[in-house]
Scaffold this motif. Structure first.
Motif, PDB file in Angstrom:
ATOM      1  N   ASN A 233       0.867  -1.557  -0.690  1.00  0.00           N
ATOM      2  CA  ASN A 233       0.222   0.184   0.140  1.00  0.00           C
ATOM      3  C   ASN A 233       1.005   1.335  -0.097  1.00  0.00           C
ATOM      4  O   ASN A 233       0.811   2.021  -0.594  1.00  0.00           O
ATOM      5  CB  ASN A 233      -1.029  -0.469   0.997  1.00  0.00           C
ATOM      6  CG  ASN A 233      -2.180  -0.539   1.306  1.00  0.00           C
ATOM      7  OD1 ASN A 233      -2.789  -1.429  -0.079  1.00  0.00           O
ATOM      8  ND2 ASN A 233      -2.443  -2.151   2.030  1.00  0.00           N
ATOM      9  N   PHE A 236       2.602   1.652  -3.519  1.00  0.00           N
ATOM     10  CA  PHE A 236       1.560   2.807  -5.064  1.00  0.00           C
ATOM     11  C   PHE A 236       1.407   3.933  -3.883  1.00  0.00           C
ATOM     12  O   PHE A 236       0.892   4.696  -5.247  1.00  0.00           O
ATOM     13  CB  PHE A 236       0.267   1.594  -4.886  1.00  0.00           C
ATOM     14  CG  PHE A 236       0.534   0.157  -4.768  1.00  0.00           C
ATOM     15  CD1 PHE A 236       0.519   0.139  -6.591  1.00  0.00           C
ATOM     16  CD2 PHE A 236      -0.228  -0.967  -3.795  1.00  0.00           C
ATOM     17  CE1 PHE A 236       0.563  -1.336  -7.262  1.00  0.00           C
ATOM     18  CE2 PHE A 236      -0.100  -1.827  -4.674  1.00  0.00           C
ATOM     19  CZ  PHE A 236      -0.189  -2.336  -6.351  1.00  0.00           C
ATOM     20  N   ALA A 261       2.204  -4.925  -7.165  1.00  0.00           N
ATOM     21  CA  ALA A 261       1.043  -6.113  -7.354  1.00  0.00           C
ATOM     22  C   ALA A 261       0.773  -7.109  -6.974  1.00  0.00           C
ATOM     23  O   ALA A 261       0.923  -7.896  -7.002  1.00  0.00           O
ATOM     24  CB  ALA A 261       0.885  -5.614  -9.273  1.00  0.00           C
ATOM     25  N   ASN A 266      -3.445  -8.694  -6.718  1.00  0.00           N
ATOM     26  CA  ASN A 266      -5.042  -8.440  -7.055  1.00  0.00           C
ATOM     27  C   ASN A 266      -4.903  -8.522  -8.548  1.00  0.00           C
ATOM     28  O   ASN A 266      -4.106  -7.563  -9.439  1.00  0.00           O
ATOM     29  CB  ASN A 266      -5.670  -7.156  -6.918  1.00  0.00           C
ATOM     30  CG  ASN A 266      -6.994  -6.912  -6.583  1.00  0.00           C
ATOM     31  OD1 ASN A 266      -7.748  -6.944  -8.133  1.00  0.00           O
ATOM     32  ND2 ASN A 266      -7.944  -6.823  -6.375  1.00  0.00           N
ATOM     33  N   VAL A 269      -5.124  -5.462 -10.473  1.00  0.00           N
ATOM     34  CA  VAL A 269      -4.089  -4.173 -10.778  1.00  0.00           C
ATOM     35  C   VAL A 269      -3.348  -4.729 -11.010  1.00  0.00           C
ATOM     36  O   VAL A 269      -2.698  -3.777 -12.105  1.00  0.00           O
ATOM     37  CB  VAL A 269      -3.967  -4.193  -8.555  1.00  0.00           C
ATOM     38  CG1 VAL A 269      -2.897  -3.164  -8.433  1.00  0.00           C
ATOM     39  CG2 VAL A 269      -5.138  -3.602  -7.950  1.00  0.00           C
TER      40      VAL A 269
END
Length: 601
Positions: A233, A236, A261, A266, A269
């Motif tokens: 997180n 990103f 990623a 995900n 993403v």
């Protein structure tokens, strides 16, 4: 003997050589020099050799660089300060430290420029000879030469290998603050990189936030730090801030983004990251394509990974390995072996990492025959001396039940070359095949060779004792783990001892051992005790233990099954049925067991 060419002709060739080097066309630069010699010129002058030395340094051509040094001596240009400095830089960058030091010592003290000092400082630091780099740094200051940002960057480049090195790095950082060089962006980036590599993310974040100026290197270094802790997180968020600050992605930043990623897992993403990579124009770069293949495989979309793989015209060994490993980790070992066969039909040779992935596929299939074919190929391409390959073969053969073949591979590796992983693989092989005595004997041999065991080795040893019912030996191993080697026991170690005691019928001893286990780990160790009570038809006092087990881990279907079986054994059929009903109401499904065997062809 050639007749000297007119000065105008030499200036023409010098200009071509300098322009080629300045534009990064280093091969062309050296080609121009070959043409100069073919034209009958003497070999150049002081304006010729600095660009040539730079090209040899960039292309890492030590033999050609030494020839140029000889040409410079013959042309009478080797005494020029710029020629000497460029040759010094060449030797330093080509890791020819004795030659670099000899040339440096031959230079008069007054002609040693800041660049020449920086070359020696950086060369020693990158060669992990930090003490000599610091001595050189102190010597230049003693002679009144003021270090610049490049000098500090040179020292800092080697300050991540050990605690002592990092302490020196912090001293250099302190010097930069005192001298005002901390405002130099490359210095700040070097300190930031050092802190990140040392795992000091809080300090790195404070430094990063305090930097008035940031480059793509700064952002990428901070992103890699967050990746080390698995905090995708923050990666990103950081890279979003980077874009907002007007920086464009380079290949390093994109690799960090792809890695984030992968951690997130995900698929949506992942596709967004892929689209960004295409928009940034890096869709054909081999390292990034390999990262994309790995990303899609980790996200469970093997078809997308295969599509990315297929569009690349020339596939290098890294890309092939990524695709093969993707199928292995995606539970398709059969496809991994098919990919390996396809790879062998190309001119790309597998490396140790490729073979390790293929051997994992063989182990997953339980196919000793496939492993033998891989071993034959390993021998044909000369990879049998690769310790990683040998370790993979041992692990695979043991998982296929062919312990004798594994031991032959192990014995073929000379004692002095055996590292901890290869000892670990063979000990684990004996453990998993129920040969506990052999595992303990091999461990004793390892200790005699002076190899320091780690926590994983002790997990294998305790597993061996557990599978073979060696109670006293298992307790001695656990004592050795904690007392002799001072290793903190993990859940695996506690589980092995608990299971060993329960299987041998020493349930009261197991319960006493259970009380010594840290509270946060007890939920995973209760299951063997419950199972032991069940198998021995223990009294109903175990009912409270079963409730505690469910409270600790209410989503484990195996615990419900264990308790139900225990209650059935105690004759409490009604309550056993209740637990089975709860299992269905909670939507939990007992995962079926499975096994496979390989039939001889």
């Amino acid at each position: 003997m050639s007749v000297p060419a007119p000065a105008a002709a030499l200036r023409h060739w010098n200009r071509l050589i300098q322009l080629a080097a300045a534009s990064g066309s280093h091969t062309l630069c050296l080609g121009h020099y070959a043409s100069l010699l073919a034209a009958g010129l003497r070999g150049g002058d002081a304006s010729t050799f600095p660009s040539l030395a730079k090209s040899c340094a960039t292309l890492r051509l030590p033999r050609l660089g030494r020839s140029l040094h000889a040409h410079a001596l013959l042309a009478g240009a080797a005494g020029d300060v710029f020629v000497r400095t460029s040759l010094l830089d060449f030797y330093a960058k080509c890791a020819s430290l004795p030659d670099a030091r000899r040339l440096f010592d031959e230079m008069p003290t007054t002609s040693r420029t800041l660049v020449s000092w920086n070359c020696m400082v950086t060369a020693y630091s990158k060669a992990s000879r930090l003490a000599e780099a610091v001595n050189m740094f102190n010597a230049m200051r003693g002679l009144g030469v003021s270090p610049a940002g490049g000098t500090l960057v040179g020292v800092l480049s080697g300050c991540s290998d050990s605690m002592a090195a990092r302490n020196i790095g912090m001293c250099v950082y302190g010097y930069s603050l005192k001298s005002g060089l901390d405002a130099d962006l490359p210095v700040s980036n070097s300190v930031l990189t050092m802190l990140v590599r040392d795992g000091q993310l809080h300090a790195a974040s404070l430094l990063f936030d305090s930097m008035r100026e940031k480059s793509i290197v700064s952002w990428s270094a901070m992103a890699s730090g967050f990746l080390q802790t698995g905090d995708f997180n923050k990666v990103f968020a950081l890279l979003n801030r980077m874009q907002g600050a007007g920086h464009t992605f380079d290949s390093v930043a994109l690799v960090n983004l792809v890695s984030a990623a992968v951690l997130l897992g995900n698929l949506l993403v992942a596709k967004g990251v892929h689209a960004l990579l295409i928009r940034s124009g890096f869709q054909s770069e081999q390292d990034l394509v390999s990262s994309l293949v790995n990303m899609y495989a980790k996200c469970g979309d093997l078809e997308a990974a295969q599509e990315v793989f297929d569009v690349v015209h020339y596939k290098n060994v890294v890309l092939w390995t990524s695709m093969i490993n993707g199928y292995v980790e995606g539970g398709r070992p059969d496809k991994a072996l098919t990919m390996f066969d396809s790879m062998l039909r190309t001119d790309v040779q597998p490396n140790g990492a490729t073979v390790s992935s293929v051997l994992s596929a063989c182990a997953d299939l339980g196919s000793a025959n496939q492993a033998r074919k891989v071993e034959e190929h390993v021998a044909s391409v000369g990879l049998q001396s690769d310790l990683r390959v040998a370790t993979g073969l041992i692990d695979t053969y043991c998982k296929c039940g062919s312990v004798e073949l594994a031991r032959k591979i192990f014995d073929d590796v000379t004692i002095t070359n055996r590292d901890l992983p290869i000892w670990s693989a063979m000990i684990n092989g004996y453990a998993c095949n129920g040969e506990g005595s052999e595992a303990l004997a091999l461990f004793s041999e390892m200790q005699k060779e002076g190899v320091q065991p780690d926590a994983i080795i002790f997990t294998h040893l305790l597993t061996a004792c557990n599978y073979s019912g060696l109670i006293d030996e298992g307790l001695r191993c656990f004592h050795s783990l904690t007392v002799e080697y001072g290793i903190e026991p993990s859940i695996e170690h506690y589980m092995c001892i608990t299971d060993l005691l329960c299987k041998s019928g020493q349930i009261s001893t197991a319960k006493e051992f259970f009380k010594k286990i840290p509270i946060q780990l007890r939920n995973q160790v209760l299951a063997p005790i419950v199972s032991a009570y069940s198998s021995q038809c223990a009294d109903s006092s175990m009912d409270s233990v079963s409730e505690e087990l469910l409270n600790l881990d209410p989503q484990d279907s195996g615990h419900f099954v264990l308790i139900s079986n225990m209650l059935s054994c105690l004759g409490n059929w009604k309550k056993a049925t209740t637990y089975r009903t709860q299992l269905s109401k909670k939507g939990l499904v007992k995962e079926p067991g499975r096994s496979c065997i390989e039939l001889s062809a």
